[in-house]
Design a protein around this motif. Structure first.
Motif, PDB file in Angstrom:
ATOM      1  N   UNK A   1       5.570  -2.137   1.799  1.00 59.02           N
ATOM      2  CA  UNK A   1       5.671  -3.415   1.085  1.00 59.02           C
ATOM      3  C   UNK A   1       5.761  -4.567   2.084  1.00 59.02           C
ATOM      4  N   UNK A   2       5.528  -5.754   1.594  1.00 58.87           N
ATOM      5  CA  UNK A   2       5.624  -6.969   2.423  1.00 58.87           C
ATOM      6  C   UNK A   2       4.849  -6.810   3.722  1.00 58.87           C
ATOM      7  N   UNK A   3       3.627  -6.363   3.601  1.00 51.82           N
ATOM      8  CA  UNK A   3       2.815  -6.078   4.784  1.00 51.82           C
ATOM      9  C   UNK A   3       2.551  -7.344   5.592  1.00 51.82           C
ATOM     10  N   UNK A   4       2.543  -7.157   6.913  1.00 54.19           N
ATOM     11  CA  UNK A   4       2.316  -8.254   7.856  1.00 54.19           C
ATOM     12  C   UNK A   4       1.026  -7.987   8.629  1.00 54.19           C
ATOM     13  N   UNK A   5       0.505  -9.047   9.240  1.00 52.99           N
ATOM     14  CA  UNK A   5      -0.716  -8.899  10.035  1.00 52.99           C
ATOM     15  C   UNK A   5      -0.537  -7.826  11.109  1.00 52.99           C
ATOM     16  N   UNK A   6       0.653  -7.790  11.695  1.00 45.14           N
ATOM     17  CA  UNK A   6       0.893  -6.849  12.786  1.00 45.14           C
ATOM     18  C   UNK A   6       1.032  -5.400  12.319  1.00 45.14           C
ATOM     19  N   UNK A   7       0.991  -5.164  11.025  1.00 47.15           N
ATOM     20  CA  UNK A   7       0.989  -3.792  10.518  1.00 47.15           C
ATOM     21  C   UNK A   7      -0.409  -3.178  10.546  1.00 47.15           C
ATOM     22  N   UNK A   8      -1.403  -3.970  10.885  1.00 49.81           N
ATOM     23  CA  UNK A   8      -2.768  -3.459  10.980  1.00 49.81           C
ATOM     24  C   UNK A   8      -2.848  -2.380  12.048  1.00 49.81           C
ATOM     25  N   UNK A   9      -3.309  -1.190  11.663  1.00 53.86           N
ATOM     26  CA  UNK A   9      -3.371  -0.062  12.583  1.00 53.86           C
ATOM     27  C   UNK A   9      -3.987   1.129  11.879  1.00 53.86           C
ATOM     28  N   UNK A  10      -4.293   2.137  12.668  1.00 55.11           N
ATOM     29  CA  UNK A  10      -4.611   3.448  12.118  1.00 55.11           C
ATOM     30  C   UNK A  10      -3.283   4.178  11.940  1.00 55.11           C
ATOM     31  N   UNK A  11      -3.061   4.699  10.747  1.00 58.35           N
ATOM     32  CA  UNK A  11      -1.823   5.407  10.444  1.00 58.35           C
ATOM     33  C   UNK A  11      -2.085   6.911  10.399  1.00 58.35           C
ATOM     34  N   UNK A  12      -1.241   7.653  11.105  1.00 61.93           N
ATOM     35  CA  UNK A  12      -1.384   9.098  11.214  1.00 61.93           C
ATOM     36  C   UNK A  12      -0.161   9.793  10.636  1.00 61.93           C
ATOM     37  N   UNK A  13      -0.384  10.873   9.904  1.00 60.09           N
ATOM     38  CA  UNK A  13       0.754  11.709   9.535  1.00 60.09           C
ATOM     39  C   UNK A  13       0.821  12.876  10.520  1.00 60.09           C
ATOM     40  N   UNK A  14       2.018  13.357  10.727  1.00 62.26           N
ATOM     41  CA  UNK A  14       2.265  14.404  11.704  1.00 62.26           C
ATOM     42  C   UNK A  14       3.348  15.340  11.180  1.00 62.26           C
ATOM     43  N   UNK A  15       3.346  16.557  11.709  1.00 62.76           N
ATOM     44  CA  UNK A  15       4.369  17.533  11.312  1.00 62.76           C
ATOM     45  C   UNK A  15       4.783  18.346  12.525  1.00 62.76           C
ATOM     46  N   UNK A  16       6.048  18.717  12.537  1.00 65.20           N
ATOM     47  CA  UNK A  16       6.556  19.520  13.646  1.00 65.20           C
ATOM     48  C   UNK A  16       7.642  20.465  13.185  1.00 65.20           C
ATOM     49  N   UNK A  17       7.711  21.605  13.820  1.00 63.48           N
ATOM     50  CA  UNK A  17       8.704  22.610  13.445  1.00 63.48           C
ATOM     51  C   UNK A  17      10.018  22.414  14.176  1.00 63.48           C
ATOM     52  N   UNK A  18       9.955  21.914  15.378  1.00 62.25           N
ATOM     53  CA  UNK A  18      11.173  21.800  16.188  1.00 62.25           C
ATOM     54  C   UNK A  18      11.233  20.391  16.796  1.00 62.25           C
ATOM     55  N   UNK A  19      11.525  19.437  15.966  1.00 60.90           N
ATOM     56  CA  UNK A  19      11.522  18.037  16.400  1.00 60.90           C
ATOM     57  C   UNK A  19      12.917  17.641  16.860  1.00 60.90           C
ATOM     58  N   UNK A  20      13.062  17.445  18.159  1.00 61.27           N
ATOM     59  CA  UNK A  20      14.356  17.031  18.703  1.00 61.27           C
ATOM     60  C   UNK A  20      14.446  15.504  18.809  1.00 61.27           C
ATOM     61  N   UNK A  21      13.354  14.899  19.195  1.00 59.40           N
ATOM     62  CA  UNK A  21      13.302  13.440  19.334  1.00 59.40           C
ATOM     63  C   UNK A  21      12.238  12.918  18.382  1.00 59.40           C
ATOM     64  N   UNK A  22      12.659  12.361  17.276  1.00 54.18           N
ATOM     65  CA  UNK A  22      11.720  11.956  16.222  1.00 54.18           C
ATOM     66  C   UNK A  22      10.723  10.911  16.684  1.00 54.18           C
ATOM     67  N   UNK A  23      11.085  10.117  17.670  1.00 52.35           N
ATOM     68  CA  UNK A  23      10.240   9.009  18.085  1.00 52.35           C
ATOM     69  C   UNK A  23       9.078   9.437  18.979  1.00 52.35           C
ATOM     70  N   UNK A  24       9.141  10.636  19.515  1.00 49.62           N
ATOM     71  CA  UNK A  24       8.152  11.086  20.475  1.00 49.62           C
ATOM     72  C   UNK A  24       7.013  11.810  19.782  1.00 49.62           C
TER      73      UNK A  24
ATOM     74  N   UNK B   1       0.858  -1.183   0.000  1.00 46.90           N
ATOM     75  CA  UNK B   1       0.000   0.000   0.000  1.00 46.90           C
ATOM     76  C   UNK B   1       0.896   1.236   0.000  1.00 46.90           C
ATOM     77  N   UNK B   2       0.353   2.320  -0.530  1.00 44.10           N
ATOM     78  CA  UNK B   2       1.039   3.603  -0.442  1.00 44.10           C
ATOM     79  C   UNK B   2       0.114   4.596   0.224  1.00 44.10           C
ATOM     80  N   UNK B   3       0.542   5.116   1.352  1.00 47.15           N
ATOM     81  CA  UNK B   3      -0.199   6.159   2.042  1.00 47.15           C
ATOM     82  C   UNK B   3       0.335   7.522   1.612  1.00 47.15           C
ATOM     83  N   UNK B   4      -0.579   8.476   1.532  1.00 45.88           N
ATOM     84  CA  UNK B   4      -0.180   9.845   1.200  1.00 45.88           C
ATOM     85  C   UNK B   4      -0.676  10.788   2.282  1.00 45.88           C
ATOM     86  N   UNK B   5       0.060  11.852   2.476  1.00 48.08           N
ATOM     87  CA  UNK B   5      -0.342  12.903   3.407  1.00 48.08           C
ATOM     88  C   UNK B   5      -0.186  14.237   2.693  1.00 48.08           C
TER      89      UNK B   5
END
Length: 123
Positions: free
Chosen positions: A83-106, A18-22
């Motif tokens: 690509x190569x999607x797995x069962x555990x990839x099932x989820x709601x996917x959100x796009x996000x944006x930030x101006x001052x992102x110090x910790x990308x994972x948060x 699948x290809x998601x777009x934001x």
């Protein structure tokens, strides 16, 4: 202010793609970092990938080699190729944006969020 809208979520069989777009609108600064997160029912929101204004990208270990974040063909879009999607990839996917992102994972580092698009992977 930045508005984000996701598209591309769907139901797909395991192993598929699948290809998601934001699409971003509003004040789009070149300094913005864009990211994808996902959240399964009853689970926390997990970071998937980020692309910075200079094009630098990073991906969570659980999607490396399968998912790719990239800037889209139009100026204010970015994509997540899955690509190569797995069962555990099932989820709601959100796009996000930030101006001052110090910790990308948060998630708290990102100021702007879309409404989400559902990805369902079945066997």
């Amino acid at each position: 202010q930045v508005q984000l809208m996701e598209s591309g979520g769907d139901s797909v069989q395991a192993g598929g793609s699948l290809r998601l777009s934001c699409e971003a609108s509003g004040y789009i600064s070149t300094r913005l970092s864009f990211a994808w997160f996902r959240q399964a029912p009853g689970a926390e929101r997990d970071w998937v990938a980020t692309i910075d204004g200079d094009g630098t990208s990073s991906h969570a270990d659980f999607v490396k080699g399968r998912f790719t974040i990239a800037k889209g063909n139009s100026k204010n879009t970015f994509t997540l190729q899955m690509n190569s999607l797995k069962l555990e990839d099932t989820a709601m996917y959100y796009c996000a944006a930030g101006r001052y992102v110090a910790d990308r994972l948060r998630a708290s580092e990102y100021e702007y969020w879309g409404q989400g698009t559902q990805v369902t992977v079945s066997s």
